[in-house]
Design a protein around this motif. Structure first.
Motif, PDB file in Angstrom:
ATOM      1  N   VAL A  27     -13.397  97.093   2.496  1.00 21.11           N
ATOM      2  CA  VAL A  27     -14.329  96.763   3.624  1.00 21.11           C
ATOM      3  C   VAL A  27     -15.438  97.506   3.792  1.00 21.11           C
ATOM      4  O   VAL A  27     -16.177  97.028   4.163  1.00 21.11           O
ATOM      5  CB  VAL A  27     -14.044  95.469   5.154  1.00 21.11           C
ATOM      6  CG1 VAL A  27     -14.748  95.336   5.670  1.00 21.11           C
ATOM      7  CG2 VAL A  27     -13.152  94.997   3.932  1.00 21.11           C
ATOM      8  N   GLY A  28     -14.962  98.782   3.892  1.00 21.35           N
ATOM      9  CA  GLY A  28     -16.021  99.322   4.181  1.00 21.35           C
ATOM     10  C   GLY A  28     -16.514 100.288   3.078  1.00 21.35           C
ATOM     11  O   GLY A  28     -18.172 100.508   3.140  1.00 21.35           O
ATOM     12  N   TYR A  29     -16.874 100.119   1.911  1.00 25.26           N
ATOM     13  CA  TYR A  29     -17.075 100.731   0.332  1.00 25.26           C
ATOM     14  C   TYR A  29     -17.872  99.132   0.437  1.00 25.26           C
ATOM     15  O   TYR A  29     -19.090  99.644   0.155  1.00 25.26           O
ATOM     16  CB  TYR A  29     -16.242 100.667   0.089  1.00 25.26           C
ATOM     17  CG  TYR A  29     -16.961 100.895  -1.660  1.00 25.26           C
ATOM     18  CD1 TYR A  29     -16.681 102.408  -2.114  1.00 25.26           C
ATOM     19  CD2 TYR A  29     -17.225 100.366  -2.129  1.00 25.26           C
ATOM     20  CE1 TYR A  29     -17.428 102.771  -2.785  1.00 25.26           C
ATOM     21  CE2 TYR A  29     -17.690 100.799  -3.859  1.00 25.26           C
ATOM     22  CZ  TYR A  29     -17.909 102.015  -3.973  1.00 25.26           C
ATOM     23  OH  TYR A  29     -19.084 102.224  -5.305  1.00 25.26           O
ATOM     24  N   PHE A  30     -18.114  98.227   0.494  1.00 24.24           N
ATOM     25  CA  PHE A  30     -18.708  97.505   0.151  1.00 24.24           C
ATOM     26  C   PHE A  30     -19.409  96.585   1.324  1.00 24.24           C
ATOM     27  O   PHE A  30     -20.848  96.344   0.779  1.00 24.24           O
ATOM     28  CB  PHE A  30     -17.871  95.241  -0.528  1.00 24.24           C
ATOM     29  CG  PHE A  30     -17.130  95.942  -1.593  1.00 24.24           C
ATOM     30  CD1 PHE A  30     -17.884  96.039  -2.874  1.00 24.24           C
ATOM     31  CD2 PHE A  30     -16.106  96.175  -1.466  1.00 24.24           C
ATOM     32  CE1 PHE A  30     -17.230  96.248  -3.733  1.00 24.24           C
ATOM     33  CE2 PHE A  30     -15.500  96.245  -3.057  1.00 24.24           C
ATOM     34  CZ  PHE A  30     -16.191  96.192  -4.244  1.00 24.24           C
ATOM     35  N   THR A  31     -19.241  97.334   2.569  1.00 21.21           N
ATOM     36  CA  THR A  31     -20.319  97.084   3.288  1.00 21.21           C
ATOM     37  C   THR A  31     -21.425  98.067   3.457  1.00 21.21           C
ATOM     38  O   THR A  31     -23.078  98.122   3.752  1.00 21.21           O
ATOM     39  CB  THR A  31     -19.559  97.170   5.233  1.00 21.21           C
ATOM     40  OG1 THR A  31     -18.753  96.878   5.330  1.00 21.21           O
ATOM     41  CG2 THR A  31     -20.546  97.416   6.208  1.00 21.21           C
ATOM     42  N   GLY A  32     -20.822  99.405   2.783  1.00 17.39           N
ATOM     43  CA  GLY A  32     -21.774 100.615   1.845  1.00 17.39           C
ATOM     44  C   GLY A  32     -22.948  99.863   1.904  1.00 17.39           C
ATOM     45  O   GLY A  32     -24.402 100.061   1.447  1.00 17.39           O
ATOM     46  N   LEU A  33     -22.139  98.914   0.262  1.00 18.66           N
ATOM     47  CA  LEU A  33     -23.063  98.212  -0.492  1.00 18.66           C
ATOM     48  C   LEU A  33     -24.438  97.190  -0.074  1.00 18.66           C
ATOM     49  O   LEU A  33     -25.213  97.238  -0.473  1.00 18.66           O
ATOM     50  CB  LEU A  33     -23.113  97.567  -1.907  1.00 18.66           C
ATOM     51  CG  LEU A  33     -22.001  98.428  -2.764  1.00 18.66           C
ATOM     52  CD1 LEU A  33     -20.714  98.126  -4.128  1.00 18.66           C
ATOM     53  CD2 LEU A  33     -22.509  99.208  -3.100  1.00 18.66           C
ATOM     54  N   LEU A  34     -23.460  97.042   1.169  1.00 18.35           N
ATOM     55  CA  LEU A  34     -24.571  95.610   1.682  1.00 18.35           C
ATOM     56  C   LEU A  34     -25.939  96.493   2.529  1.00 18.35           C
ATOM     57  O   LEU A  34     -27.264  96.238   2.683  1.00 18.35           O
ATOM     58  CB  LEU A  34     -23.998  95.120   2.710  1.00 18.35           C
ATOM     59  CG  LEU A  34     -23.185  93.630   1.893  1.00 18.35           C
ATOM     60  CD1 LEU A  34     -22.786  93.111   3.450  1.00 18.35           C
ATOM     61  CD2 LEU A  34     -23.893  92.768   1.634  1.00 18.35           C
TER      62      LEU A  34
END
Length: 174
Positions: A27-34
């Protein structure tokens, strides 16, 4: 010490703990991508604009200014340290999955190369070597692919086996 295939043999409580950790980490990793997508830094031109600014573009919807050296060093420092820890922890979990050694070696070494190429590339591009924007985008894509592959491998192996006798009936940790 035998570690290949250790993860599926762990007690269900430990596999649940590891699964929840990998899900929250993702969740943290893909929030960074967002966030990267929101800053329009998903293309080589967008990466360059994000760090070098667009003051000369009169048609720009959002005015961006070149980042200062202090800000650049802060961004690079924090990302290299935090992402190294992320990939170290995830890599440790990858090594206890049951998978080919060469795959595990790729999934655990490549992200560190991508971290250096992505964030070192951002600094090199910011310093004036414009073509490094392509290196930044490609290494960022590869880093995301290896993250996703590693996370999926770990999560897949945390699922209890359909055949309980497939692995040793004894748990490694009681």
């Amino acid at each position: 010490m035998k570690y290949n295939g250790l993860l599926p043999t762990l007690p269900k409580e430990l596999r649940l703990f590891i699964s929840v950790f990998v899900i929250v980490l993702s969740v943290g990793y893909f929030t960074g991508l967002l966030f990267i997508q929101e800053t329009e830094s998903t293309t080589p031109a967008g990466v360059e604009e994000n760090y070098l600014g667009n003051e000369d573009d009169e048609d720009a919807e959002v005015m961006k200014f070149k980042k200062g050296e202090r800000e650049m060093l802060t961004v690079i420092h924090t990302h290299v340290l935090s992402m190294s820890l992320i990939f170290f922890l995830l890599g440790g979990l990858v090594w206890i999955t049951k998978a080919p050694k060469k795959l595990k070696l790729f999934l655990t070494i490549e992200p560190f190369l991508s971290i250096i190429l992505t964030f070192g590339g951002i600094y090199v591009m910011w310093s004036g070597v414009g073509w490094f924007r392509y290196v930044v985008v490609l290494s960022g894509i590869l880093m995301t692919i290896t993250y996703t592959g590693s996370a999926c491998l770990v999560l897949w192996q945390c699922i209890p086996p359909r055949n309980p006798n497939k692995y040793s009936s004894k748990s490694v940790i009681n």
